[in-house]
Design an enzyme around this catalytic site. Sequence first.
Site, PDB file in Angstrom:
ATOM      1  N   GLU A 193      14.693 -43.086  74.838  1.00 32.03           N
ATOM      2  CA  GLU A 193      15.400 -44.361  75.716  1.00 32.03           C
ATOM      3  C   GLU A 193      14.624 -45.059  76.310  1.00 32.03           C
ATOM      4  O   GLU A 193      15.038 -46.010  77.207  1.00 32.03           O
ATOM      5  CB  GLU A 193      14.579 -43.243  76.764  1.00 32.03           C
ATOM      6  CG  GLU A 193      14.709 -42.130  76.239  1.00 32.03           C
ATOM      7  CD  GLU A 193      16.168 -41.345  76.836  1.00 32.03           C
ATOM      8  OE1 GLU A 193      16.931 -42.002  77.643  1.00 32.03           O
ATOM      9  OE2 GLU A 193      16.740 -40.133  75.762  1.00 32.03           O
ATOM     10  N   GLY A 252       8.469 -40.715  70.523  1.00 33.49           N
ATOM     11  CA  GLY A 252      10.335 -40.822  71.029  1.00 33.49           C
ATOM     12  C   GLY A 252      10.720 -42.504  71.410  1.00 33.49           C
ATOM     13  O   GLY A 252      10.008 -42.881  72.246  1.00 33.49           O
ATOM     14  N   THR A 298      14.884 -46.619  61.263  1.00 38.64           N
ATOM     15  CA  THR A 298      15.876 -45.972  62.887  1.00 38.64           C
ATOM     16  C   THR A 298      15.695 -46.294  64.014  1.00 38.64           C
ATOM     17  O   THR A 298      16.398 -46.287  65.114  1.00 38.64           O
ATOM     18  CB  THR A 298      16.536 -44.469  62.156  1.00 38.64           C
ATOM     19  OG1 THR A 298      14.845 -44.446  62.007  1.00 38.64           O
ATOM     20  CG2 THR A 298      17.549 -44.250  61.356  1.00 38.64           C
ATOM     21  N   PHE A 302      24.610 -40.840  74.427  1.00 37.84           N
ATOM     22  CA  PHE A 302      24.270 -41.937  75.526  1.00 37.84           C
ATOM     23  C   PHE A 302      23.841 -40.865  76.586  1.00 37.84           C
ATOM     24  O   PHE A 302      23.756 -41.113  77.524  1.00 37.84           O
ATOM     25  CB  PHE A 302      24.777 -43.258  75.564  1.00 37.84           C
ATOM     26  CG  PHE A 302      25.298 -43.662  74.715  1.00 37.84           C
ATOM     27  CD1 PHE A 302      24.343 -44.476  73.750  1.00 37.84           C
ATOM     28  CD2 PHE A 302      26.551 -43.933  74.534  1.00 37.84           C
ATOM     29  CE1 PHE A 302      24.437 -44.786  72.427  1.00 37.84           C
ATOM     30  CE2 PHE A 302      26.863 -44.608  74.003  1.00 37.84           C
ATOM     31  CZ  PHE A 302      25.729 -45.209  72.516  1.00 37.84           C
ATOM     32  N   GLN A 329      17.337 -47.830  67.429  1.00 35.39           N
ATOM     33  CA  GLN A 329      17.108 -47.313  68.320  1.00 35.39           C
ATOM     34  C   GLN A 329      17.010 -48.719  69.356  1.00 35.39           C
ATOM     35  O   GLN A 329      17.403 -48.851  70.995  1.00 35.39           O
ATOM     36  CB  GLN A 329      16.406 -46.342  68.129  1.00 35.39           C
ATOM     37  CG  GLN A 329      16.864 -45.675  68.040  1.00 35.39           C
ATOM     38  CD  GLN A 329      17.877 -45.116  68.767  1.00 35.39           C
ATOM     39  OE1 GLN A 329      17.282 -43.933  69.699  1.00 35.39           O
ATOM     40  NE2 GLN A 329      19.084 -44.188  68.105  1.00 35.39           N
TER      41      GLN A 329
END
Length: 744
Positions: free
Chosen positions: A711, A708, A640, A246, A644
């Site tokens: 975050e 992405g 996945t 992290f 996330q």
Amino acid sequence: MRGEATRIGDGINRVDGRAKVTGQAKYAAEFEAEGLLHGWVVSSGVAKGKIATLDTSAALAVEGVVHVLTHENRPRLAWFDKSYRDEDAPAGSPFRPLYDDAIVYSGQPVALVVATTLEIARHAASLVRVTYKTEEHETDLAARREKARKARPGKGGYEPPPKPRGNADEALAKAAVKVDAAYESPAEHHNPMEMHATTVVHEPDGALTIYDKTQGVTNTQTYVSNVFGLKPDQVRVISPFVGGAFGSGLRPQYQVFLAVMAAQVLKRSVRVTLTRQQMFTFGYRPATWQRVALGATAEGKLEAVVHEAIGETSRFEDYVEVVVNWSGLLYQCDNARYDYKVAELDVYTPLDMRAPGAVLGLYALESAMDELSYALHMDPLALRLANYTERDQNTDKPFSSKELRACYAQGAARFGWEKRLPTPRAMREGNKLVGWGMATGIWEAMQQKAAARAVLSIDGKLVVGSGTSDIGTGTYTAMTQIAASILGLPIADVTFKLGDTTLPPAPLQGGSWTVASVGTAVKAVCEAVREQVFKLAKKMKGSPLAQASLDEVIFAGGEVRLARDPAQAVSIAAAMRAGEAFTLEEETSTLPQLQEQAKYTRATHSAVFVEVKVDEDLGKVEVTRVVSAIAGGRIVSAKTARSQILGAVVWGIGMALEEETLMDHDLGRFMNHNLAEYHVPVNADVRDIEVIFVPEEDEVVNPLGAKGLGEIGIVGVAAAIANAVFHATGKRVRDLPITLDKLL
């Protein structure tokens, strides 16, 4: 191509899943070496001062103790004369363990006991006697706020606040409706399941093989090479599996330094593993104080945005985050002013933690937007739509893509937002007050330089490798899917290798750029192999592909097929055999297309909708429903990707309601440095979480079109929960976490 579309985006099981659940996956502290020694760190007992005496005699007298390293007997290193900074280091001079007698923060390592077993090392470490000449320390951000200063530039990726536009203070003073409030957030620690550990194997020729918990093997290799004056080819760093990080593994932590130093001094293999308590003695999410002031017309149009923030940093480095900048690009407003300062404290340097800066800045901004909606008697979602922008006013650039409107629409519809009663405390279920809140999220879509190597064997097996990491995000799976899709191979015939400095270099795994960066390199190198295969297939005697071009064929089922007539095909094995090519190998490095990308602001967006239920008598808060709608470009690995976001939302729940590292300012030490008293969400805290991936195409961000997801999933969650708590109770809590004592 059809072969690619059947693979990228599929929700396949993790290719590394079996290894993890059966114990075959090996982590940094699980690698063995002949004659392996064990190191135990002795931590300082004060926050500031000097070591007066350091007595190691009792420890050295214990049978099995080999050595005790301190500042008094450590070897001279190049690093002690030059401040070598690692890839993620901020401006300043990095902390150097065992450098001298100075104590600069509580818990810093003051000695390393090395013994034949871990138990002996631990026992002997308890016998090391240290006395200190203490000095007055300062660890309270609130007490240092007035002494905060501008941060020094230096950290890669840090963008200072944009220049002000218009006159925000004048517009704020004249605004018909305004909100002006301060928001506070505490220090948080990463607390991954795997503690930081390093196993250094001292090879017969003096080279080092280092098994390290890290988010970047190349960074650790460069760091060790510079600090210890070694050539890069003398240092091999391996990290095939990481038990969560992290952000805690972006910088080499002090156990790497100590393990390598001990191995070099003793010419032996050494392992150093930190305890859970010692996991609280290096970087963390910094405590912050923020002021957000918003001014609007009576109809809800923003006329002024002021966002100021102060974050903590150490005395020796300037840790900075992009906290306030988001307020200038998320909504349309012609008058905006921002400020970011740091306050020096006697603590270790803070460190990037999931969505650094954004998760803090958006908590304050989105809480203030919610407060403004109540002041306007306007629906919170309607207020955000009224100030929607298609351009980033900080840079005056358009977004490369932005499906935030669709996130709002789909998230609200799935959540049932239209049924929300606007008045606080108006919704209830028995003795529980029900609250609905929402918030917006944003994160940068970035790409870095990366390289990959691919080897295709005549038996149809493909091995692709890159020196990236997998900190649990699903890198193994996503890269395997990309490679399989390019060459039309079954997932079972593709192997992806990572976490080794003998592989082509890749950037640190952070910032949500791994799929965009390494995935682009994997795509490129597999396309190069595909082109080789196609050339061999064309050259075959009587080939049905002789007159075809590459864009007229598809790769599927281990064959090269004519797109217009798939029956006309050549197997990959036959093509390689005919060309006497037992293997085909390519290595490729890819770079972001900076000239084109610079024309746009590239970002991932989200809309988070939350339901909470608050016990009216006890003040206990339960997060009962979350809907997170994400516009993250192309989804490469659906299963996945969803994981996330689920994990990030759970962390957002922790940030809003539980997580807080408590400092005893008299001692200058974090007190709840364990998993019993540092509270994180457990199974009973996690209810219904629904993830929506809004379709989004973006040809600018990278050749894959992926933005992405690591975050963005946490950004906005804490604000949405805080807003829901206000809707339920009518009480606005502006300092995290929202605990029952604050509500009562």
